[in-house]
Design a protein around this motif. Structure first.
Motif, PDB file in Angstrom:
ATOM      1  N   ALA A  82      30.395  43.917  38.858  1.00  0.00           N
ATOM      2  CA  ALA A  82      31.043  42.625  38.664  1.00  0.00           C
ATOM      3  C   ALA A  82      31.245  41.877  39.973  1.00  0.00           C
ATOM      4  N   ARG A  83      31.337  40.548  39.852  1.00  0.00           N
ATOM      5  CA  ARG A  83      31.773  39.699  40.967  1.00  0.00           C
ATOM      6  C   ARG A  83      33.292  39.558  40.838  1.00  0.00           C
ATOM      7  N   ALA A 139      37.004  38.502  42.670  1.00  0.00           N
ATOM      8  CA  ALA A 139      37.803  37.866  43.718  1.00  0.00           C
ATOM      9  C   ALA A 139      39.102  38.649  43.877  1.00  0.00           C
ATOM     10  N   HIS A 160      31.249  46.868  43.477  1.00  0.00           N
ATOM     11  CA  HIS A 160      31.413  45.474  43.068  1.00  0.00           C
ATOM     12  C   HIS A 160      31.117  44.517  44.227  1.00  0.00           C
ATOM     13  N   ASP A 161      30.737  43.298  43.886  1.00  0.00           N
ATOM     14  CA  ASP A 161      30.631  42.206  44.862  1.00  0.00           C
ATOM     15  C   ASP A 161      32.011  41.569  44.972  1.00  0.00           C
ATOM     16  N   VAL A 162      32.612  41.644  46.141  1.00  0.00           N
ATOM     17  CA  VAL A 162      34.006  41.252  46.314  1.00  0.00           C
ATOM     18  C   VAL A 162      34.108  40.043  47.242  1.00  0.00           C
ATOM     19  N   THR A 163      34.952  39.100  46.862  1.00  0.00           N
ATOM     20  CA  THR A 163      35.346  38.010  47.756  1.00  0.00           C
ATOM     21  C   THR A 163      36.839  38.144  48.020  1.00  0.00           C
ATOM     22  N   ARG A 170      29.438  44.925  50.193  1.00  0.00           N
ATOM     23  CA  ARG A 170      29.152  43.561  49.728  1.00  0.00           C
ATOM     24  C   ARG A 170      30.476  42.819  49.563  1.00  0.00           C
ATOM     25  N   SER A 217      32.599  39.332  50.866  1.00  0.00           N
ATOM     26  CA  SER A 217      32.658  38.028  51.530  1.00  0.00           C
ATOM     27  C   SER A 217      34.108  37.695  51.825  1.00  0.00           C
ATOM     28  N   VAL A 258      33.421  33.798  39.138  1.00  0.00           N
ATOM     29  CA  VAL A 258      33.635  35.242  39.221  1.00  0.00           C
ATOM     30  C   VAL A 258      33.676  35.834  37.818  1.00  0.00           C
ATOM     31  N   ASP A 259      33.542  37.153  37.768  1.00  0.00           N
ATOM     32  CA  ASP A 259      33.700  37.872  36.509  1.00  0.00           C
ATOM     33  C   ASP A 259      35.129  38.365  36.315  1.00  0.00           C
TER      34      ASP A 259
END
Length: 407
Positions: free
Chosen positions: A2-3, A5, A25-28, A217, A219, A249-250
């Protein structure tokens, strides 16, 4: 994967981002400040209190509440507010003060602290981060025989759970920490917890943020204030900002500390979180400073040697959100610290004056779970004075919960 935040880059948010990134996960990571660890993490007491997760609402505090309400306790202050949430929080706080509720809350916090301790050991082995972490041990100093004897019950209960705590006389405590010979406060006895640790929470935030940005991953989005959420039907679609385009985001983890109340219109479950303001003073460490962490039970002061710095932290002011730094309250802290350790705080160079809002629930137990009002949003806040201690355990609980709900 998942993306996701993560909103808030204090110890809770950075820990959450780390474990989410490790899970693939892709994390911001988002924060309104320019760098991580700028809020309550910046000047906290530095103590990792694995064995001292005592809930604030307790029988002892309840007995002392009239003096606090009348402004006769220098460590606590209540600013009365014409706010329904304030009065509801107070009623819930009182409901958590009886012994059975206090111990239930304390035990749950201790279990979460144990998870944090295990996660921190894994993190240190993996990353090798250096943030003045050390196994310092801690001494709780009791001013009279009555309060010291009353501590025996909690010590026995914690020992039964596997925590090591010892009841010591002043002479025995002084053998462990020779700096107590110069301590000007009353000490009838002490509870010694050899397994407790300390570390620079702000340094942890900065270093771990750099690590995850380099190795996962992740940002970084700093200096950006979250305004709310966009949704598709009843599910999160994006995070909205005041000054930039929204971020699709997801899922989102809200770990914004006391600032989480700004999102209460969309996330009503965070309304039980209120700010409890604390203060700290940091000076250069000298050879006379105690090596072991100290907590003065009477004055509600916490002392810690953090690398080449020495810090006193304390006070608990329940007041309106955003009240800000109060010079008189800071002076109360400085005066109390100098009163018991004058050779460390009188005429010392001040490295940092700090005040911050700790997000507190009436039970002292953090809110960790999914929002019931917006699918895809998860809440990780309300850790009060124990955010540093509970950060990684809370993050692990949150990451495991997200895993079960996103399969």
């Amino acid at each position: 994967m998942a993306r996701i935040a993560v909103i808030g880059a204090g110890v809770i948010g950075v820990s959450s981002a780390y474990l989410l990134a490790k899970a693939g996960h892709d994390v911001t990571l988002i924060d309104a400040a320019a760098e991580p660890g700028s809020g309550a993490s910046a000047g906290n007491a530095a103590q990792l209190s694995w064995a001292y997760g005592d809930a604030m609402a307790s029988p002892g505090l309840l007995r002392h509440l009239p003096a606090i309400a009348l402004g006769r306790d220098p460590a606590f202050r209540i600013r009365w507010q014409l706010d329904p949430d304030f009065f509801l929080w107070g009623l819930r706080f009182l409901a958590n003060a009886p012994f059975s509720r206090w111990w239930s809350n304390t035990r749950a916090i201790l279990e979460l602290a144990g998870e944090s301790r295990r996660e921190l050991a894994s993190l240190l082995a993996e990353t090798g981060l250096s943030f003045d972490y050390r196994l310092a041990g801690k001494l709780h100093l009791y001013p009279d025989q009555h309060s010291f004897a009353a501590a025996q019950s909690a010590v026995s209960r914690k020992n039964a759970l596997g925590f090591e705590q010892q009841m010591l006389s002043r002479a025995e405590a002084q053998e462990i920490e020779p700096a107590l010979a110069g301590y000007q406060g009353e000490i009838a006895g002490a509870v010694y917890t050899p397994g407790d640790a300390l570390g620079d929470a702000a340094g942890f935030c900065r270093q771990l943020t750099h690590h995850i940005a380099q190795h996962h991953r992740v940002s970084l989005l700093f200096g950006r204030k979250v305004a709310g959420f966009s949704r598709e039907a009843d599910r999160l679609a994006a995070v909205r900002f005041d000054d930039r385009e929204e971020l699709a985001v997801d899922a989102a983890v809200v770990a914004a500390g006391a600032q989480v109340r700004l999102l209460a219109a969309e996330l009503p479950e965070v309304r039980p979180v209120r700010p409890v303001r604390g203060y700290s003073l940091t000076v250069p460490r000298t050879a006379a400073a105690p090596a072991i962490s100290l907590t003065d039970v009477k004055r509600k002061l916490a002392f810690a040697s953090i690398g080449d710095r020495f810090r006193v932290a304390g006070l608990a002011d329940i007041e309106r959100p955003g009240a800000g730094f109060d010079p008189a309250r800071f002076e109360a802290l400085r005066s109390a610290g100098a009163g018991v350790l004058p050779h460390l705080f009188d005429n010392s160079v001040v490295l940092m004056r700090w005040s911050g809002e700790r997000p507190m629930t009436p039970s002292s137990r953090p809110i960790i779970g999914p929002s019931e009002h917006l699918k895809g949003v998860y809440i990780n806040t309300g850790h009060g004075m124990l955010g540093w201690t509970l950060a990684l355990g809370s993050a692990r609980k949150m990451v495991d919960l997200i895993a079960t709900q996103t399969r």
